[in-house]
Write an enzyme that holds these catalytic residues in place. Structure first.
Site, PDB file in Angstrom:
ATOM      1  N   ASN A  92      32.691  53.893  41.442  1.00 57.12           N
ATOM      2  CA  ASN A  92      33.500  53.034  40.714  1.00 57.12           C
ATOM      3  C   ASN A  92      34.672  53.312  40.194  1.00 57.12           C
ATOM      4  O   ASN A  92      34.826  54.202  39.688  1.00 57.12           O
ATOM      5  CB  ASN A  92      32.455  52.331  39.825  1.00 57.12           C
ATOM      6  CG  ASN A  92      32.952  50.923  39.282  1.00 57.12           C
ATOM      7  OD1 ASN A  92      33.564  50.292  40.111  1.00 57.12           O
ATOM      8  ND2 ASN A  92      32.355  50.584  38.213  1.00 57.12           N
ATOM      9  N   CYS A 273      36.974  43.799  44.313  1.00 54.73           N
ATOM     10  CA  CYS A 273      38.379  44.236  44.908  1.00 54.73           C
ATOM     11  C   CYS A 273      39.431  43.285  44.501  1.00 54.73           C
ATOM     12  O   CYS A 273      40.425  43.820  44.097  1.00 54.73           O
ATOM     13  CB  CYS A 273      38.155  44.569  46.366  1.00 54.73           C
ATOM     14  SG  CYS A 273      36.950  46.008  46.710  1.00 54.73           S
ATOM     15  N   PHE A 274      39.557  42.120  44.926  1.00 49.67           N
ATOM     16  CA  PHE A 274      40.631  41.213  44.883  1.00 49.67           C
ATOM     17  C   PHE A 274      41.377  41.460  43.628  1.00 49.67           C
ATOM     18  O   PHE A 274      42.571  41.597  43.419  1.00 49.67           O
ATOM     19  CB  PHE A 274      40.467  39.881  45.350  1.00 49.67           C
ATOM     20  CG  PHE A 274      40.387  39.673  46.790  1.00 49.67           C
ATOM     21  CD1 PHE A 274      40.168  40.717  47.525  1.00 49.67           C
ATOM     22  CD2 PHE A 274      40.008  38.188  47.226  1.00 49.67           C
ATOM     23  CE1 PHE A 274      39.967  40.665  49.112  1.00 49.67           C
ATOM     24  CE2 PHE A 274      39.755  38.227  48.462  1.00 49.67           C
ATOM     25  CZ  PHE A 274      39.765  39.279  49.292  1.00 49.67           C
ATOM     26  N   GLN A 275      40.799  40.830  42.451  1.00 55.04           N
ATOM     27  CA  GLN A 275      41.194  40.968  41.237  1.00 55.04           C
ATOM     28  C   GLN A 275      41.655  42.484  40.663  1.00 55.04           C
ATOM     29  O   GLN A 275      42.838  42.451  40.335  1.00 55.04           O
ATOM     30  CB  GLN A 275      40.278  40.184  39.917  1.00 55.04           C
ATOM     31  CG  GLN A 275      40.927  40.464  38.776  1.00 55.04           C
ATOM     32  CD  GLN A 275      40.303  39.330  37.900  1.00 55.04           C
ATOM     33  OE1 GLN A 275      40.329  38.072  38.139  1.00 55.04           O
ATOM     34  NE2 GLN A 275      39.957  39.585  36.524  1.00 55.04           N
ATOM     35  N   ARG A 439      32.025  25.024  46.489  1.00 56.76           N
ATOM     36  CA  ARG A 439      32.116  25.478  47.901  1.00 56.76           C
ATOM     37  C   ARG A 439      32.359  24.489  48.911  1.00 56.76           C
ATOM     38  O   ARG A 439      32.544  25.119  50.015  1.00 56.76           O
ATOM     39  CB  ARG A 439      30.975  26.434  48.037  1.00 56.76           C
ATOM     40  CG  ARG A 439      30.948  27.582  46.954  1.00 56.76           C
ATOM     41  CD  ARG A 439      31.900  28.477  47.253  1.00 56.76           C
ATOM     42  NE  ARG A 439      31.837  29.542  46.079  1.00 56.76           N
ATOM     43  CZ  ARG A 439      32.637  30.552  45.948  1.00 56.76           C
ATOM     44  NH1 ARG A 439      33.485  30.668  46.673  1.00 56.76           N
ATOM     45  NH2 ARG A 439      32.362  31.260  44.861  1.00 56.76           N
TER      46      ARG A 439
END
Length: 459
Positions: A92, A273-275, A439
């Site tokens: 991590n 991942c993105f942030q 969504r």
């Protein structure tokens, strides 16, 4: 170097699926995944593969096929390091919550601990592969630690970023767009390329320098997240005009220069991942005083946070400006369908906002249990664990949560939500019965015909 044994440190969302596929495609290589978390390793070794700690379509079948043959899960980290010629670091790398770079930089303490452990244990030459999502120049730090051990051991460092989308990780591994390997040693690069080459065409295996490999990962995620925030920004404009964001997305997605992927307006992106990667990019840019670059990418995060808050604000205002004491049923807790990963899920932050307004939350997710829901909320430290436990209840029956609910909020795009008996759900709810579709997965005309007050994103 001929590779006969591989060790992967970290039995998480990247290490588990990646090593399972490598084991499947390389039956002559022994692959051992190690982790200090005994409970997680026990789950990977459970005879019932439906109880694996990670849910990914197709993963259980591959684990069942390879486990005990050439795929192994263990807590004996030192033994696996010593035996293996190639070691993947897949631990991590969360965003720092302390000190310099707090809230932006990646916390590399686990990576450094791995490097030091390898340095202490290894007595033969090793190829060390960084597989975690890491900032540029991490390989240099690993190299510095390993090359200053004072031993005769030769270490070669490679960067091999993952480009997996949770929910489709196995298919992404079996049929990758590309495999990226960055390094200085051509021999080490080819050793890893040969492993992937057992199923990936060589023209799809890219060889680069380490820095290009590391930066490519951050940039790819930043570009994808940027598309989501871009269409979400337009969704708000659509709601103030007579435009429909789905029609806008379809129209621009048919432009071959743009393409249709990652243009689904929603409550916002989540995941590990993105942030994290964008914040990392922002931190790197600021460290070089590239403030215009940093501001540009940071806006993607700001817009994403705005989208989540806008959703919960709209829910509150529609329910007559108060949700105090009202039951809000949340369908979905995972950040996307076909995964049990909840990291940075929009559901966590929407629920937290509603709890601040004294709502009662009922949660149903087909793959996320109540223990995880409570842990996610407790991690925010917004209120006591006792309060979260009292105000948030998880259910195993999707129809149960709708009983006497004032509103339903769809937080994850699970396919099963589309197939529910929505008439039955409507009959069990308080009236007027509200649906807030975060969504855009339900049919507005159908829901309205049943009797729901239906609200979606960008319409």
């Amino acid at each position: 170097m001929k590779i006969t044994k591989i060790c992967c440190i970290g039995a998480g969302y990247v290490g588990g699926p990646t090593m399972a596929v490598i084991a499947k495609k390389n039956p002559n290589i022994k692959v051992t995944i190690v982790d200090i978390n005994k409970e997680r390793i026990a789950a990977w070794n459970d005879k019932d593969v439906s109880k694996l700690p990670i849910y990914e379509p197709g993963l259980a079948e591959i684990v069942e096929e390879t486990r005990g043959k050439n795929l192994f899960f263990s807590t004996e980290i030192d033994k696996a390091i010593e035996e293996s010629e190639m070691i993947f670091i897949s631990v991590n790398t969360p965003t720092k919550t302390y000190g310099k770079g707090k809230g932006m930089a990646a916390d590399l303490k686990y990576v450094e601990l791995c490097a030091r452990n390898i340095a202490d244990v290894a007595t033969t030459d090793k190829i060390v592969v960084e597989k975690s999502t890491l900032p540029v120049r991490t390989a240099q730090a690993i190299k510095s630690i390993l090359h200053n051990t004072g031993s005769e051991v030769n270490f070669q460092i490679l960067s091999n970023p993952e480009f997996l989308a949770e929910g489709t990780a196995i298919q992404d591994l079996l049929n990758p767009d590309r495999v990226l390997i960055g390094g200085e040693s051509e021999e080490a690069i080819e050793s890893l390329a040969n492993i992937y080459g057992s199923w990936v065409p060589q023209e799809q295996i890219l060889r680069t320098n380490v820095w290009s490999s590391e930066l490519s990962k951050l940039t790819a995620n930043a570009f994808l997240a940027q598309r989501i925030s871009s269409i979400n920004a337009i969704s708000e404009l659509c709601e103030h005009t007579e435009a429909n964001v789905n029609e806008v997305a379809k129209a621009i997605g048919m432009d071959s220069r743009i393409g249709p992927k990652f243009l689904n307006a929603s409550i916002g992106f989540g995941g590990s991942c993105f942030q994290k990667d964008i914040l990392n990019l922002v931190y790197i840019a600021r460290s070089y005083n590239l403030n215009a670059v940093a501001d540009y990418w940071e806006q993607v995060i700001i817009l994403n946070d705005h989208q989540k808050r806008r959703f919960s604000d709209k829910l509150i205002s529609t329910l007559y400006n108060t949700v105090s004491g009202k039951k809000i049923a949340m369908l979905g807790w995972a950040f996307k369908k076909d995964t049990n990963d909840t990291r940075e899920s929009a559901a966590i932050y929407v629920a937290d906002h509603l709890l601040n307004e004294q709502a009662n939350i009922a949660v149903y997710d087909p793959k996320v249990n109540s223990k995880k829901v409570q842990a996610d909320l407790n991690y925010l430290n917004t209120r006591s664990e006792e309060e979260n436990n009292e105000l948030v209840k998880s259910y195993s029956d999707p129809y149960e949560i709708s009983k006497d609910a004032h509103a339903i909020a769809i937080m994850t795009e699970w396919d099963e939500f589309k197939t529910y008996d929505w008439k039955k759900i409507y009959n069990q709810m308080k009236k007027p019965a509200f649906i807030f579709d975060g969504r855009n997965i339900l049919d507005k005309a159908e829901m309205t015909k049943i009797g729901f007050e239906y609200s979606s994103i960008g319409q």
